[in-house]
Design an enzyme around this catalytic site. Structure first.
Site, short mmCIF file in Angstrom:
data_model
loop_
_atom_site.label_atom_id
_atom_site.label_comp_id
_atom_site.label_asym_id
_atom_site.label_seq_id
_atom_site.Cartn_x
_atom_site.Cartn_y
_atom_site.Cartn_z
CE1 TYR A 53 -3.20 -3.46 1.37
CE2 TYR A 53 -4.71 -1.49 -0.04
CZ TYR A 53 -3.99 -2.87 0.29
OH TYR A 53 -4.70 -4.31 -0.21
NE ARG A 56 -3.40 -0.04 -4.63
CZ ARG A 56 -4.72 -0.62 -4.50
NH1 ARG A 56 -4.45 -1.12 -3.41
NH2 ARG A 56 -5.72 -0.12 -5.09
CD GLN A 86 -16.89 -2.16 -6.61
OE1 GLN A 86 -16.29 -3.05 -6.50
NE2 GLN A 86 -16.70 -1.26 -7.96
CB VAL A 88 -8.53 2.56 -2.21
CG1 VAL A 88 -9.77 1.54 -1.21
CG2 VAL A 88 -7.10 1.94 -2.42
CG HIS A 104 -13.85 -1.60 -1.57
ND1 HIS A 104 -13.66 -2.44 -2.99
CD2 HIS A 104 -15.00 -2.39 -1.08
CE1 HIS A 104 -15.13 -3.08 -3.25
NE2 HIS A 104 -15.80 -3.26 -2.02
N GLY A 175 -16.72 1.55 -15.07
CA GLY A 175 -15.87 1.36 -14.55
C GLY A 175 -15.27 0.07 -13.79
CB THR A 176 -17.38 -1.52 -11.59
OG1 THR A 176 -16.92 -2.80 -10.63
CG2 THR A 176 -18.34 -1.59 -11.94
N1 APR Z 1 -13.04 3.62 -18.82
C1 APR Z 1 -14.01 2.98 -17.84
N2 APR Z 1 -14.19 1.21 -18.33
C2 APR Z 1 -12.78 0.65 -18.36
C3 APR Z 1 -11.44 1.81 -18.60
C4 APR Z 1 -11.13 2.83 -18.44
N3 APR Z 1 -10.44 3.97 -19.45
N4 APR Z 1 -10.26 0.55 -18.63
C5 APR Z 1 -10.89 -0.63 -18.31
N5 APR Z 1 -12.20 -0.07 -17.64
C6 APR Z 1 -12.92 -1.27 -16.69
C7 APR Z 1 -12.35 -3.13 -17.08
O1 APR Z 1 -13.68 -3.20 -18.70
C8 APR Z 1 -13.42 -3.63 -15.93
O2 APR Z 1 -14.88 -4.47 -16.68
O3 APR Z 1 -12.81 -1.54 -15.58
C9 APR Z 1 -13.21 -2.59 -14.46
C10 APR Z 1 -12.62 -3.23 -13.87
O4 APR Z 1 -12.32 -4.07 -13.72
P1 APR Z 1 -11.43 -4.05 -11.87
O5 APR Z 1 -10.06 -4.58 -12.83
O6 APR Z 1 -12.34 -6.13 -11.78
O7 APR Z 1 -11.71 -3.85 -10.87
P2 APR Z 1 -12.82 -3.64 -9.83
O8 APR Z 1 -14.34 -3.61 -10.62
O9 APR Z 1 -13.01 -1.94 -9.48
O10 APR Z 1 -12.70 -4.42 -8.79
C11 APR Z 1 -14.02 -4.43 -7.66
O11 APR Z 1 -12.21 -5.48 -6.27
O12 APR Z 1 -10.08 -6.23 -5.97
C12 APR Z 1 -11.17 -5.50 -4.83
O13 APR Z 1 -11.36 -3.82 -3.85
C13 APR Z 1 -10.82 -4.10 -4.93
O14 APR Z 1 -12.75 -2.23 -5.82
C14 APR Z 1 -11.57 -3.49 -5.78
C15 APR Z 1 -12.45 -4.31 -6.52
#
Ligand code: APR
Length: 232
Positions: A53, A56, A86, A88, A104, A175-176
Site C-alpha cells: 500500500y 500504491r 470501490q 481507494v 473499500h 469501470g467495474t
Molecule cells: N474506462 C472505463 N472502464 C474501464 C476502462 C476505462 N478506460 N478500462 C478498463 N475498464 C473496465 C474494465 O473493462 C473492467 O470492467 O474497468 C473494469 C475494471 O474491473 P476490475 O479490474 O475488476 O476493478 P473493480 O471492478 O473496481 O474491482 C472491484 O475488487 O480487488 C477488489 O477491492 C478491489 O475495489 C476492487 C474490487
C-alpha cells in the site's frame, strides 16, 4: 434536482494511469490477492502488505484526476450526485466531487489494527507522511494499518450506499467488472423506474439486470456521451 448515484470501479481511474485489478496486466496479475488484500495476509506478513500500500500511495501522489473524474464532478451543477466508489484513491474528491462514499476504504488514510473502523483511530496521510512502517502506532497503541477494507472484512459503508441508491432517479456504473460483493449488489437497490447506464469499453456479465444502457466506451468518452443523454 434529479438524484444521480454513480458506482465507480478501477476503470474510472484507468485513464489517470492507475492500473485496474482484473484487466490484463492488472494488479492481481502482479500480486496474489491473498497475500496483499486479505486480513489473513496482513496478519501473516504485515510488512509485505504495508509496503504494497505504500507503493500504491506513492503512485497516487504522482497522478491526477482524468477528464472523466472532472465530468462526474461537473454533473453536480445540474444534479444531486452521490459517488459510490470501490476505488481507494482520492481522485473523485480531487476532481471536485463533494459526496463520495468509499466502500473499500481510502488509500490516503490509516487506522488502528485493533479497531480499524473507530473514527478516533483514523488519520490522514499526505505527501509529508506517505508510508506506514512496522512500529508506527495508532491512537490506541496498536500497529497503524491502511484504512482499506480487505477481503474478509466488513464493508461498513454498504448500508449508506444502498440507502442512497434506493433513492436514485438515475443509476450509473463506470469501470467495474462487478466481480466483488456487496458492491456489485448495489444495482439491486436502484428503483425499478430508474434508468441504468453502464460505461465500460468491455462487456460486463450482468446476469441479473437486463435493463441497462451500455455505453461501450472509456470513462471520459462515456461520460461525455452520458451528459448528452441526460441533458437532451
Ligand atoms: N474506462 C472505463 N472502464 C474501464 C476502462 C476505462 N478506460 N478500462 C478498463 N475498464 C473496465 C474494465 O473493462 C473492467 O470492467 O474497468 C473494469 C475494471 O474491473 P476490475 O479490474 O475488476 O476493478 P473493480 O471492478 O473496481 O474491482 C472491484 O475488487 O480487488 C477488489 O477491492 C478491489 O475495489 C476492487 C474490487
Amino acid at each position: 434536482m434529479k438524484k444521480i448515484v454513480i458506482l465507480t470501479g478501477a476503470g474510472m481511474s484507468a485513464e489517470s494511469g492507475i492500473s485496474t485489478f482484473r484487466d490484463s496486466g492488472g494488479l492481481w496479475e502482479q500480486h496474489r490477492v491473498e497475500d496483499v488484500a486479505t486480513i489473513e495476509g496482513y496478519i501473516r506478513n504485515p510488512k509485505l502488505v504495508l509496503d504494497f500500500y505504500n507503493q500504491r500511495r506513492r503512485q497516487l501522489l504522482t497522478v491526477k484526476p482524468c477528464r472523466g473524474h472532472e465530468l462526474v464532478a461537473e454533473l453536480e451543477k445540474n444534479f444531486d450526485v452521490t459517488v459510490v466508489t470501490q476505488n481507494v484513491d482520492d481522485l473523485h474528491e480531487r476532481a471536485g466531487s463533494t459526496k463520495v462514499i468509499h466502500l473499500h476504504g481510502e488509500l490516503m488514510k490509516a487506522t488502528s489494527s485493533n479497531n480499524p473502523n473507530d473514527p478516533r483511530q483514523i488519520v490522514t496521510l499526505d505527501a509529508d507522511h506517505v508510508d506506514i512502517h512496522i512500529g508506527d502506532k495508532a491512537a490506541d497503541g496498536s500497529q497503524l494499518r491502511p484504512f482499506i477494507v480487505w477481503f474478509g472484512e466488513a464493508v461498513p459503508e454498504i448500508e449508506r450506499a444502498a440507502e442512497e441508491t434506493s433513492k436514485a432517479d438515475v443509476f450509473v456504473v463506470i469501470g467495474t467488472s462487478l466481480n466483488v460483493y456487496p458492491a456489485a449488489g448495489l444495482i439491486q437497490f436502484a428503483p425499478p423506474e430508474a434508468p441504468i447506464y453502464l460505461i465500460d469499453p468491455k462487456d460486463v456479465p450482468w446476469n441479473s439486470v437486463h435493463r441497462f444502457r451500455h455505453i461501450k466506451k472509456g470513462a471520459t468518452e462515456g461520460m461525455e456521451e452520458l451528459i448528452t443523454l441526460l441533458n437532451p
